[in-house]
Each structure stands twice: as C-alpha cells, then as structure tokens.
Design an enzyme around this catalytic site. Sequence first.
Site, short mmCIF file in Angstrom:
data_model
loop_
_atom_site.label_atom_id
_atom_site.label_comp_id
_atom_site.label_asym_id
_atom_site.label_seq_id
_atom_site.Cartn_x
_atom_site.Cartn_y
_atom_site.Cartn_z
N GLY A 278 105.51 12.31 -44.57
CA GLY A 278 104.09 12.03 -44.37
C GLY A 278 103.86 10.68 -43.72
N ASP B 42 110.11 17.10 -48.89
CA ASP B 42 108.75 17.40 -48.44
C ASP B 42 108.59 18.91 -48.27
OD1 ASP B 42 106.68 15.16 -46.81
OD2 ASP B 42 106.18 17.29 -46.87
N ASN B 43 107.38 19.39 -48.53
CA ASN B 43 107.14 20.83 -48.29
C ASN B 43 106.40 21.06 -46.97
OD1 ASN B 43 104.53 20.08 -48.80
ND2 ASN B 43 104.21 21.44 -50.55
N SER C 106 103.47 20.53 -46.09
CA SER C 106 102.09 21.02 -46.14
C SER C 106 101.19 20.14 -45.28
CB SER C 106 101.58 21.07 -47.58
OG SER C 106 101.69 19.80 -48.20
N SER D 214 95.63 4.89 -55.65
CA SER D 214 94.62 4.59 -54.63
C SER D 214 93.52 3.72 -55.21
CB SER D 214 94.03 5.93 -54.17
OG SER D 214 92.84 5.72 -53.44
N ALA D 215 92.89 2.96 -54.33
CA ALA D 215 91.73 2.16 -54.74
C ALA D 215 90.59 3.07 -55.19
CB ALA D 215 91.26 1.30 -53.57
N TYR E 93 89.93 14.56 -56.14
CA TYR E 93 91.08 13.82 -55.63
C TYR E 93 91.27 12.53 -56.43
CZ TYR E 93 93.69 10.48 -52.79
OH TYR E 93 94.59 9.52 -52.38
N LYS F 293 94.33 11.26 -59.19
CA LYS F 293 95.09 9.99 -59.18
C LYS F 293 94.94 9.29 -60.53
CE LYS F 293 96.84 10.06 -55.08
NZ LYS F 293 98.27 10.20 -54.90
N TYR G 181 96.65 1.69 -53.24
CA TYR G 181 96.46 1.35 -51.82
C TYR G 181 94.98 1.24 -51.52
CZ TYR G 181 100.89 4.07 -51.53
OH TYR G 181 102.13 4.61 -51.71
P1 NAD Z 1 100.40 12.51 -46.06
O1 NAD Z 1 99.65 13.77 -46.28
O2 NAD Z 1 100.66 12.09 -44.67
O3 NAD Z 1 101.78 12.56 -46.83
C1 NAD Z 1 101.98 13.28 -48.02
C2 NAD Z 1 103.21 14.14 -47.84
O4 NAD Z 1 103.45 14.88 -49.03
C3 NAD Z 1 103.07 15.16 -46.71
O5 NAD Z 1 104.19 15.06 -45.86
C4 NAD Z 1 103.04 16.50 -47.43
O6 NAD Z 1 103.61 17.53 -46.64
C5 NAD Z 1 103.82 16.20 -48.68
N1 NAD Z 1 103.48 17.03 -49.84
C6 NAD Z 1 102.26 17.32 -50.35
N2 NAD Z 1 102.36 18.09 -51.44
C7 NAD Z 1 103.69 18.30 -51.65
C8 NAD Z 1 104.43 19.00 -52.62
N3 NAD Z 1 103.82 19.69 -53.59
N4 NAD Z 1 105.78 19.01 -52.54
C9 NAD Z 1 106.41 18.33 -51.53
N5 NAD Z 1 105.76 17.64 -50.59
C10 NAD Z 1 104.42 17.62 -50.64
O7 NAD Z 1 99.61 11.37 -46.85
P2 NAD Z 1 99.84 9.80 -46.84
O8 NAD Z 1 98.64 9.20 -46.21
O9 NAD Z 1 101.18 9.47 -46.37
O10 NAD Z 1 99.71 9.52 -48.40
C11 NAD Z 1 100.84 9.42 -49.25
C12 NAD Z 1 100.36 9.24 -50.69
O11 NAD Z 1 99.53 8.08 -50.75
C13 NAD Z 1 99.52 10.39 -51.21
O12 NAD Z 1 99.84 10.60 -52.55
C14 NAD Z 1 98.10 9.87 -51.08
O13 NAD Z 1 97.24 10.46 -52.02
C15 NAD Z 1 98.30 8.40 -51.35
N6 NAD Z 1 97.24 7.57 -50.74
C16 NAD Z 1 96.98 7.69 -49.41
C17 NAD Z 1 95.97 6.94 -48.84
C18 NAD Z 1 95.65 7.09 -47.38
O14 NAD Z 1 94.56 6.71 -46.97
N7 NAD Z 1 96.53 7.57 -46.53
C19 NAD Z 1 95.23 6.05 -49.63
C20 NAD Z 1 95.53 5.93 -50.98
C21 NAD Z 1 96.56 6.71 -51.53
C1 UD1 Z 2 88.22 7.55 -48.22
C2 UD1 Z 2 88.12 8.37 -49.48
C3 UD1 Z 2 89.01 7.75 -50.56
C4 UD1 Z 2 90.44 7.65 -50.07
C5 UD1 Z 2 90.47 6.85 -48.77
C6 UD1 Z 2 91.85 6.85 -48.19
C7 UD1 Z 2 85.90 9.36 -49.43
C8 UD1 Z 2 84.54 9.39 -50.06
N1 UD1 Z 2 86.75 8.44 -49.89
O1 UD1 Z 2 87.77 6.25 -48.49
O2 UD1 Z 2 88.98 8.54 -51.72
O3 UD1 Z 2 91.26 7.02 -51.02
O4 UD1 Z 2 89.59 7.46 -47.81
O5 UD1 Z 2 91.96 5.99 -47.12
O6 UD1 Z 2 86.22 10.17 -48.58
N2 UD1 Z 2 83.21 6.18 -41.78
C9 UD1 Z 2 82.32 6.44 -40.76
N3 UD1 Z 2 82.53 7.53 -39.97
C10 UD1 Z 2 83.60 8.36 -40.14
C11 UD1 Z 2 84.52 8.08 -41.18
C12 UD1 Z 2 84.29 6.99 -41.98
O7 UD1 Z 2 81.34 5.71 -40.57
O8 UD1 Z 2 83.74 9.35 -39.40
C13 UD1 Z 2 83.01 4.97 -42.61
C14 UD1 Z 2 82.84 5.26 -44.09
O9 UD1 Z 2 81.49 5.46 -44.42
C15 UD1 Z 2 83.41 3.97 -44.70
C16 UD1 Z 2 84.51 3.55 -43.72
O10 UD1 Z 2 84.16 4.19 -42.49
O11 UD1 Z 2 82.44 2.97 -44.75
C17 UD1 Z 2 85.91 3.98 -44.13
O12 UD1 Z 2 85.92 5.37 -44.38
P1 UD1 Z 2 87.27 6.17 -44.71
O13 UD1 Z 2 88.29 5.85 -43.69
O14 UD1 Z 2 86.90 7.60 -44.89
O15 UD1 Z 2 87.78 5.51 -46.07
P2 UD1 Z 2 87.01 5.36 -47.49
O16 UD1 Z 2 85.62 5.82 -47.42
O17 UD1 Z 2 87.23 3.97 -47.94
#
Ligand code: NAD
Ligand code: UD1
Length: 337
Positions: free
Chosen positions: A10, A31-32, A34, A124-125, A148, A152, A176
């Site tokens: 991912g 990884d699966n 998905s 996550s935050a 979601y 977490k 994060y």
């Molecule tokens: P991502 O979707 O790119 O990566 C997640 C990976 O997990 C993917 O490759 C998916 O195929 C794999 N996966 C999902 N379910 C699975 C399962 N049951 N078995 C095996 N593999 C599985 O997401 P990311 O942005 O890299 O996020 C990674 C982690 O960080 C996640 O847990 C996400 O919730 C958390 N997180 C992400 C963000 C963000 O904004 N990207 C913010 C806060 C927390």
């Molecule tokens: C979102 C998720 C949060 C997740 C995080 C991961 C929601 C309500 N919250 O947070 O749970 O952990 O992503 O990174 O979805 N915005 C626009 N236009 C867009 C997209 C976003 O104006 O098309 C604005 C949003 O209102 C926000 C900022 O951009 O003010 C960031 O948005 P986003 O990237 O979706 O992150 P979060 O809202 O912080």
Amino acid sequence: MNVLVTGGTGYIGSHTCLQMLEMGYTPVLLDNFSNSKASVLDRIEEVSGTRPVLITGDILDKNLLVETMKRYGISAVIHFAGLKSVGESVSEPLKYYSNNVSGTLCLVEAMSECNIKTLIFSSSATVYGDPSTVPINEGFPTSATNPYGRSKLMVEECLNDFYKANPDWSITLLRYFNPVGAHPSGKLGEDPNGIPNNLMPFISQVAVGKRECLNVFGGDYPTPDGTGVRDYIHVMDLARGHIAALNKVGHSKGIHIYNLGTGRGSSVLEMIEAFEKASNKKVAYKMVDRRPGDVAECWADPQKAQKELGWYAQLEVEQMAIDTWRWQSNNPNGYHD
Ligand code: NAD
Ligand code: UD1
C-alpha cells in the site's frame, strides 16, 4: 531483522519497506491487494535493487500468518493492512470492523502463537474525533465520528487491554496526521481507486488534467482564510517514523503512543497554492458547502515523538507538493501504467 509488513504494497507500507531496506531490515510483505497493485514490487526493486519477499494473502487467514512468521523467522510486525475510506465505512461498516478489527486480532493471535512480541500499528489522528483545541497531544480524549475511526479506536483499546494482560510485549500505536507526498524518485506514490476522497490526490488529478475542478469543502471555517486546516506530513517522514519507533521502542516493553505529524497546519488554499507552484499548473477550484464530519483545524503536537524517538518531520509542504507532482505527472494512471 526480519519484519512482517502487513499492507506492505500500500501507499505508506511501500514507502516504509523501501526505507527499511535502506536501513538493513528485511521486510516480508503480506498483502491481499484489495487496494494496491503487485507492480509496486517492481518499483521497490527498481529503486532499492532488492525485491522483497511478498506473500499474497489476508490478515484474516491465521494459518497463513503463522506459517509466514515461522518460515521467515519474523521478529516484529508493522501492521498497515486495513481499509481506510471513511465514506465506504459508513455504508459498509461490517467490512471495516471485520477487516480492521478482527484482522488485527487475528494477527495478534498469530504473533502470540509464534512468540513475536513487537507490534507497530497504523492508527490515525481520527481517534481524536473533534478536538477542542489544537495542537493535539497524545493525552487528548479519544472518540470516533464514523465506523472507520471507530475501528481504529477499537483496535487501540483492544491492544491496550491485550498489553495489560501481556506486559512483556512492545506495542506502538502511531497516530498519523495527513500523509501526502511520494518517493523522490517519482516511482512510488499514492494511487487511489476511483475518485479520491482526500485533498492532495484530488488536487494532483486536477493539475494533471484527470479531473476538472476541485470542490473546496467550506470557506467559512474559523480559520485564517476560512478553509480547513490540517497537518500534512510527507510520506517519507512518516516512513522514517516507523523505523525510529522500531529502533527506539520496538524492544522496550510497553504500550507506546505517538503522534506522527509536523506540528504545523496548512489550509486547503495554501495546499492549492503550493501545488500550483510545484506543478506550474493552475488548479481550478470552487467553494462548496462543508463536508459533513469535517473539523475546522487539526494538527499535532509532535514533541513526544521527538523526545522519545528522536524523530521529527523534516519536509515542508513545498516538498510534499513537488514530490506528489513528480509521481502524478510520471504516472498519470498510477501503477496501471
Ligand atoms: P493503503 O490502502 O494504500 O494500504 C493498505 C494496504 O493493506 C493495501 O495494500 C491493501 O491491499 C492491504 N490490505 C487491506 N486489507 C487487507 C487484509 N485484510 N489483508 C491483507 N492486506 C490488506 O493505505 P495506506 O494509506 O497505506 O494506509 C496504511 C494504514 O495506515 C491503514 O491502516 C490506514 O488506515 C492507516 N492510515 C492511513 C492514513 C492515510 O491518510 N493514508 C491516515 C491515517 C492512518
Ligand atoms: C480524512 C478522513 C480521516 C482520515 C484522513 C486520512 C474524513 C471526514 N476524514 O481526513 O478520517 O484519517 O482523511 O488522511 O474523511 N478537502 C476539500 N476538497 C476535497 C477533499 C478535501 O476541500 O476534495 C478538504 C477537507 O475539507 C479538509 C482538507 O481538505 O479540510 C483535508 O481533507 P482530507 O484529505 O480528506 O483529510 P481529512 O479531512 O483530514
């Protein structure tokens, strides 16, 4: 040290694996697919010169987990695998509880069976819900506003209880803030399916001509320019944070909780501006209503991670925009290319 990296193909997992290879760790990816593509592995190999082991499978498959842990002599687990779309979690909550919560419990059971006691979890935050003030430190109250976020929070609570019963484990919860950016090579980045939910991938798809116009969700927040403020953190900094956690607390018994953010907030308009500068493209946007569930401001107090892990975010929003643009313009269709 062989480390199982669930969700390793991912967005955040792949960047972390690259840095692990650089630091001399041996990541074993599971990884699966998905939400990722197998071709990520080619890119990791291209950049690092090493092709890590990849197990195609699900974290809900305990036999596979145990077999993998034994076969590769795993001594720690970094657990990224999970589903992350807020909207989808509202329409399909069970999918989120099953994958994110049951999946983590299954992983911990498998680790127990194999006597592996070091776990780093992607939190996550979002667990801070609607914070009363900013910056947010790790002692702030937690809550969830959607399935979601609740998944977490549930995992954090399960791991807390598990730790109380198993105090010889090292469990690290990394909260994060808003991960953005891409590897500086332009070969790895974020490749969302369909219409991006998050700001940065949406902006970059407008700049590259894949989408016409960005909707800015709300121009009337009590923030300096009226748009939402977030703590955007470069994925390379975030990846380093995992390695810092593994090095510093991966061998200390305890439940360790850290914010991974920069401690600085940027508004939506500031992000657009940074992106326009990096890409030399105009990003068309229009102001629309607020998105339900959004908070006005959210940024981290990252001091705990700096003090205890010696980690702090080094890259600025300008660099996040430059690296996102390099990835997006070199790979307009993501890993499909
Ligand atoms: P991502 O979707 O790119 O990566 C997640 C990976 O997990 C993917 O490759 C998916 O195929 C794999 N996966 C999902 N379910 C699975 C399962 N049951 N078995 C095996 N593999 C599985 O997401 P990311 O942005 O890299 O996020 C990674 C982690 O960080 C996640 O847990 C996400 O919730 C958390 N997180 C992400 C963000 C963000 O904004 N990207 C913010 C806060 C927390
Ligand atoms: C979102 C998720 C949060 C997740 C995080 C991961 C929601 C309500 N919250 O947070 O749970 O952990 O992503 O990174 O979805 N915005 C626009 N236009 C867009 C997209 C976003 O104006 O098309 C604005 C949003 O209102 C926000 C900022 O951009 O003010 C960031 O948005 P986003 O990237 O979706 O992150 P979060 O809202 O912080």
